[in-house]
Design an enzyme around this catalytic site. Structure first.
Site, PDB file in Angstrom:
ATOM      1  N   HIS A  54       0.821  -1.226   0.000  1.00 57.75           N
ATOM      2  CA  HIS A  54       0.000   0.000   0.000  1.00 57.75           C
ATOM      3  C   HIS A  54       0.854   1.275   0.000  1.00 57.75           C
ATOM      4  O   HIS A  54       0.763   2.069  -0.936  1.00 57.75           O
ATOM      5  CB  HIS A  54      -1.006  -0.041   1.148  1.00 57.75           C
ATOM      6  CG  HIS A  54      -1.635   1.288   1.436  1.00 57.75           C
ATOM      7  ND1 HIS A  54      -2.460   1.925   0.547  1.00 57.75           N
ATOM      8  CD2 HIS A  54      -1.523   2.115   2.512  1.00 57.75           C
ATOM      9  CE1 HIS A  54      -2.848   3.089   1.059  1.00 57.75           C
ATOM     10  NE2 HIS A  54      -2.285   3.233   2.256  1.00 57.75           N
ATOM     11  N   HIS A  79       4.003   6.922   5.079  1.00 52.39           N
ATOM     12  CA  HIS A  79       2.808   7.627   5.565  1.00 52.39           C
ATOM     13  C   HIS A  79       1.972   6.874   6.587  1.00 52.39           C
ATOM     14  O   HIS A  79       1.229   7.478   7.341  1.00 52.39           O
ATOM     15  CB  HIS A  79       1.934   8.098   4.397  1.00 52.39           C
ATOM     16  CG  HIS A  79       0.990   7.063   3.877  1.00 52.39           C
ATOM     17  ND1 HIS A  79       1.321   6.196   2.880  1.00 52.39           N
ATOM     18  CD2 HIS A  79      -0.268   6.738   4.246  1.00 52.39           C
ATOM     19  CE1 HIS A  79       0.301   5.385   2.641  1.00 52.39           C
ATOM     20  NE2 HIS A  79      -0.679   5.684   3.458  1.00 52.39           N
ATOM     21  N   GLU A  83       0.659   5.470  12.340  1.00 56.44           N
ATOM     22  CA  GLU A  83      -0.644   4.968  12.725  1.00 56.44           C
ATOM     23  C   GLU A  83      -0.634   3.465  12.983  1.00 56.44           C
ATOM     24  O   GLU A  83      -1.274   2.982  13.907  1.00 56.44           O
ATOM     25  CB  GLU A  83      -1.668   5.311  11.643  1.00 56.44           C
ATOM     26  CG  GLU A  83      -3.068   5.046  12.120  1.00 56.44           C
ATOM     27  CD  GLU A  83      -4.107   5.665  11.212  1.00 56.44           C
ATOM     28  OE1 GLU A  83      -3.728   6.244  10.187  1.00 56.44           O
ATOM     29  OE2 GLU A  83      -5.289   5.548  11.549  1.00 56.44           O
ATOM     30  N   ASP A  84       0.083   2.727  12.160  1.00 57.39           N
ATOM     31  CA  ASP A  84      -0.058   1.263  12.190  1.00 57.39           C
ATOM     32  C   ASP A  84       1.099   0.507  12.812  1.00 57.39           C
ATOM     33  O   ASP A  84       1.030  -0.700  12.955  1.00 57.39           O
ATOM     34  CB  ASP A  84      -0.265   0.742  10.754  1.00 57.39           C
ATOM     35  CG  ASP A  84      -1.534   1.316  10.136  1.00 57.39           C
ATOM     36  OD1 ASP A  84      -2.432   1.686  10.907  1.00 57.39           O
ATOM     37  OD2 ASP A  84      -1.606   1.412   8.898  1.00 57.39           O
ATOM     38  N   ASP A 145      -2.895   8.514  -1.116  1.00 55.37           N
ATOM     39  CA  ASP A 145      -3.320   7.472  -0.186  1.00 55.37           C
ATOM     40  C   ASP A 145      -4.779   7.124  -0.464  1.00 55.37           C
ATOM     41  O   ASP A 145      -5.158   5.960  -0.609  1.00 55.37           O
ATOM     42  CB  ASP A 145      -3.149   8.017   1.244  1.00 55.37           C
ATOM     43  CG  ASP A 145      -3.593   7.036   2.310  1.00 55.37           C
ATOM     44  OD1 ASP A 145      -3.443   5.817   2.107  1.00 55.37           O
ATOM     45  OD2 ASP A 145      -4.098   7.503   3.358  1.00 55.37           O
ATOM     46  N   ASP A 265     -22.163  14.629 -26.886  1.00 55.79           N
ATOM     47  CA  ASP A 265     -20.733  14.880 -26.701  1.00 55.79           C
ATOM     48  C   ASP A 265     -20.105  13.927 -25.694  1.00 55.79           C
ATOM     49  O   ASP A 265     -19.530  14.320 -24.706  1.00 55.79           O
ATOM     50  CB  ASP A 265     -20.494  16.338 -26.303  1.00 55.79           C
ATOM     51  CG  ASP A 265     -21.362  16.779 -25.140  1.00 55.79           C
ATOM     52  OD1 ASP A 265     -22.257  16.008 -24.750  1.00 55.79           O
ATOM     53  OD2 ASP A 265     -21.143  17.881 -24.621  1.00 55.79           O
TER      54      ASP A 265
HETATM   55 MN    MN Z   1      -2.565   4.744   3.871  1.00 56.51          MN
END
Ligand code: MN
Length: 727
Positions: A54, A79, A83-84, A145, A265
């Protein structure tokens, strides 16, 4: 060591960087790649792939679609580590630098804000997000992201798909549009559309597919004479028939109420000229109108007047073969890149080397400009334009109510401003505030993203001091209005008290005379006087019955006391015979210091001044202590003449209840005590309290102290102390 899989991924990334960035630090990207790979090594995505795929793909999106610089690519790789994983902000600062740590932190935070709050107030959310971002690369990474998450949304539950797609439509799409990130905007929009209305999406997809061959043939037929002409003129160009995006077709069907088949169009022809000369675009427009008849009013010159997001191009609609309408866009390569890649392309064309911090700042300014123009043109609502201008000056903050609603406040606003914005009553009864769950002082400055809760109490009323720190005009006005009302109440109260007292005292006094009295008492005006009466700071009966003699200039209590002390001190010093130096009378010029006012009985020292002779201080005088530090050599020993067996004058200050017989009891106490006699007495009475000074003959300080202790025992005496004047 990489496995061949990761080695291949790395090589691909570097290849894309080489193609799209003029200059980049490969070591930095390698380091970020290794770091992210290690940090995420244990995790898997919902799709079952390694989690690292990712951030890698996000970095690829940046490198391919919005290439700005190596820092944004490294930040994209990193990034999700805050968080993870176990990685902390401090570790990123140490391992990389503050800029990268801040970008990753920013990406993490804005993700949190979006997740934690319902996005129904989309406009405010967009503003909130922007106010939290101070590096444009935070937004680029967040877009990339989101794009990758949207591309891989199929692996999530239906519920999550809908939530994320909605968020994308409400927040990310308008943002991408304003940043001029056309490619990303269209892809996000189409992907969101796919999950929000799968049936409509599928319907359009099928129909486009079914008619593709037919349409491609038509476009080819339309393009052929144009190509021929451009070749004749020896122009370098690219010409393509671009299908409209799914969502824009859908929107057209909805807004025009037409079936798919009725939308002509579906294709636009785009001519991209490999030239820096923008006038070529007008030449090409001329050539086309020689081939096909232009439809009136369908010519848009976005070269002369660029769109708010800096989009430039010429749009025209012509009547093509078989009488069908075809939209044609003409632009230079540079205009094309800016249209597709927005921010990043703008920079690419502005500079051909790695951007400095200053250039990044300029870029941010430029983006702000885009926002300003966008809001002016697109938002009819004046309030929103005003709000945007606030933002542009960074003058606004966005805070949450306990229920999660957003409130917009000017920068520097306090909980009181917030309370008054919620409701005047909330402001009036505000007794305290919690910010992010913690009690804070009411003058605390709020920050964007804070959650604010106001604590109220029915008995609480606005405090005058609030006016000093609130910054919203609503809060200011309400507080002032309240203070004014309260003052008026007090004035009325005071008036009533005065009227009542006059009636009771059976005095008639006209307004002019009252005003004279009030001015004499140094009140600014009648209202101030009434307020003092209501507050009980003056005795109204006494005030109204004061004798005319008070017309002579009034001296303050302090002044009276000072004069009296000086009289006493001169007397006492003279009577004891002045000051001795080495046993002899000090006959050079000398005087007594006003800072400590030494009197017989005090331990003293002399200080030789320049031009004023010897100044006599008390030994413990603070001023003298300071002088001694600097001019030790100018201190001389002095003393009062020895009073053994003789008396010297001392004075006593005495305060007590003014009752009959008090004065005689005081004098009895003094006279009956070891033959002390009173030299002078001075008594004043004010509101049944007497203030007196008594000069007496004493042998020494011990003697004086005994007398003081005796006097204290008299019924009704409040204080007795040696009369001295210390400044
Ligand atoms: Mn992410």
């Amino acid at each position: 060591m990489f496995t061949t899989r990761y080695q291949r991924m790395y090589d691909n990334l570097i290849e894309v960087c080489k193609k799209n960035l003029v200059n980049f630090d490969e070591k930095l990207i390698r380091k970020a790649f290794d770091f992210a790979l290690e940090a995420h090594k244990k995790d898997l995505r919902a799709s079952g792939e390694p989690y690292f795929d990712h951030p890698y793909e996000v970095a690829m999106i940046i490198a391919k679609e919005i290439p700005l610089d190596d820092v944004s690519i490294a930040s994209a790789l990193l990034h999700d580590v805050l968080e993870d994983t176990e990685i902390t902000y401090e570790m990123l600062v140490k391992e990389f630098n503050q800029t990268i740590a801040d970008i990753v932190d920013g990406v993490t935070k804005i993700g949190g804000v979006i997740r934690d709050h319902d996005a129904s107030q989309a406009e405010n959310y967009r503003k909130l997000l922007l106010s939290m971002v101070n590096d444009i690369r935070v937004i680029l990474v967040k877009f990339a992201d989101r794009l990758h998450n949207m591309r891989t949304l199929e692996f999530l539950s239906r519920e999550k798909q809908i939530r994320i797609a909605k968020e994308t439509m409400q927040i990310y799409v308008p943002f991408a549009h304003r940043f001029g990130l056309a490619q990303i905007r269209w892809e996000l929009e189409d992907l969101a559309f796919k999950y929000l209305d799968p049936e409509a999406y599928e319907d359009i997809r099928k129909k486009l597919k079914a008619t593709r061959r037919e349409r491609e043939a038509y476009i080819k037929k339309t393009i052929a004479p144009i190509k021929q002409k451009l070749d004749q003129e020896k122009l370098k160009y690219e010409i393509e028939g671009r299908p409209k995006h799914f969502y824009s077709i859908y929107r057209k069907m909805i807004t025009r109420g037409k079936a798919f088949e009725e939308i002509y169009d579906l294709f636009a022809i785009r001519i991209i000229l490999d030239t820096e000369n923008i006038y070529e675009c007008y030449n090409v427009l001329g050539m086309i109108t020689q081939i096909y008849r232009p439809v009136p009013d369908r010519l848009h010159d976005y070269i002369a007047i660029p769109k708010s997001n800096n989009y430039q191009s010429i749009h025209t609609t012509v009547v093509g073969p078989e009488g069908k309408m075809v939209e044609i866009q003409i632009r230079t390569r540079r205009m094309h890149e800016i249209a597709e890649k927005g921010v990043a392309a703008h920079w690419k064309y502005k500079n051909s080397y790695k951007p400095s911090n200053k250039q990044i700042e300029e870029l941010v300014d430029w983006i702000r400009e885009i926002f300003e123009n966008a809001s002016n043109k697109e938002e009819a609502n004046k309030e929103i334009i005003k709000d945007f201008k606030y933002y542009l000056q960074q003058d606004e903050i966005f805070v949450f109510t306990p229920k999660g609603d957003i409130r917009v406040l000017p920068k520097g606003a306090t909980p009181i401003d917030f309370a008054f914005q919620i409701h005047t009553k909330v402001g009036f009864h505000c007794i305290g505030a919690k910010v992010n769950g913690k009690i804070v002082p009411l003058d605390t400055k709020l920050n964007s993203g804070d959650q604010v809760e106001i604590l109220t109490s029915k008995n609480q009323t606005p405090n005058k001091s609030w006016e000093k720190f609130v910054i919203t005009s609503k809060a200011k006005q309400e507080i002032r209005k309240w203070i004014k009302q309260e003052e008026n109440k007090k004035v009325e109260e005071g008036k009533a008290l005065v009227a009542k007292a006059l009636k009771k005292l059976k005095i008639h006094i006209n307004n002019d005379d009252l005003l004279k009295l009030v001015q004499k008492a140094k009140f600014e005006n009648l209202n101030e006087f009434y307020k003092a009466v209501a507050a009980g700071t003056i005795d109204i009966q006494e005030f109204l019955t004061q004798k005319p003699e008070t017309e002579k200039p009034q001296t303050t209590k302090e002044e009276v006391e000072k004069l009296e002390f000086e009289k006493f001190a001169d007397n006492a010093r003279e009577q004891i015979g002045g000051v001795l130096i080495a046993g002899d009378k000090l006959d050079v010029l000398h005087n007594y210091a006003k800072c400590c006012n030494p009197i017989p009985g005090d331990e003293i020292l002399g200080f030789i001044t320049r031009g004023e002779g010897v100044k006599i201080h008390r030994k413990n005088c603070k001023n003298l202590e300071r002088l001694m530090k600097v001019h030790e050599g100018r201190i001389i020993d002095v003393a009062w003449p020895n009073t053994d067996g003789n008396y010297f004058i001392a004075a006593i200050k005495i305060v007590g209840e003014d009752r009959p017989g008090m004065l005689s009891e005081i004098s009895q106490t003094i006279v009956n005590y070891q033959n002390t006699n009173i030299k002078s007495v001075n008594f004043q009475t004010h509101r049944s309290i007497f203030y007196g000074t008594i000069s007496i003959n004493v042998k020494n300080l011990d003697h004086l102290n005994h007398i003081i202790e005796r006097l204290k025992k008299i019924n009704g005496i409040e204080t007795v102390e040696r009369f001295e004047l210390l400044n």
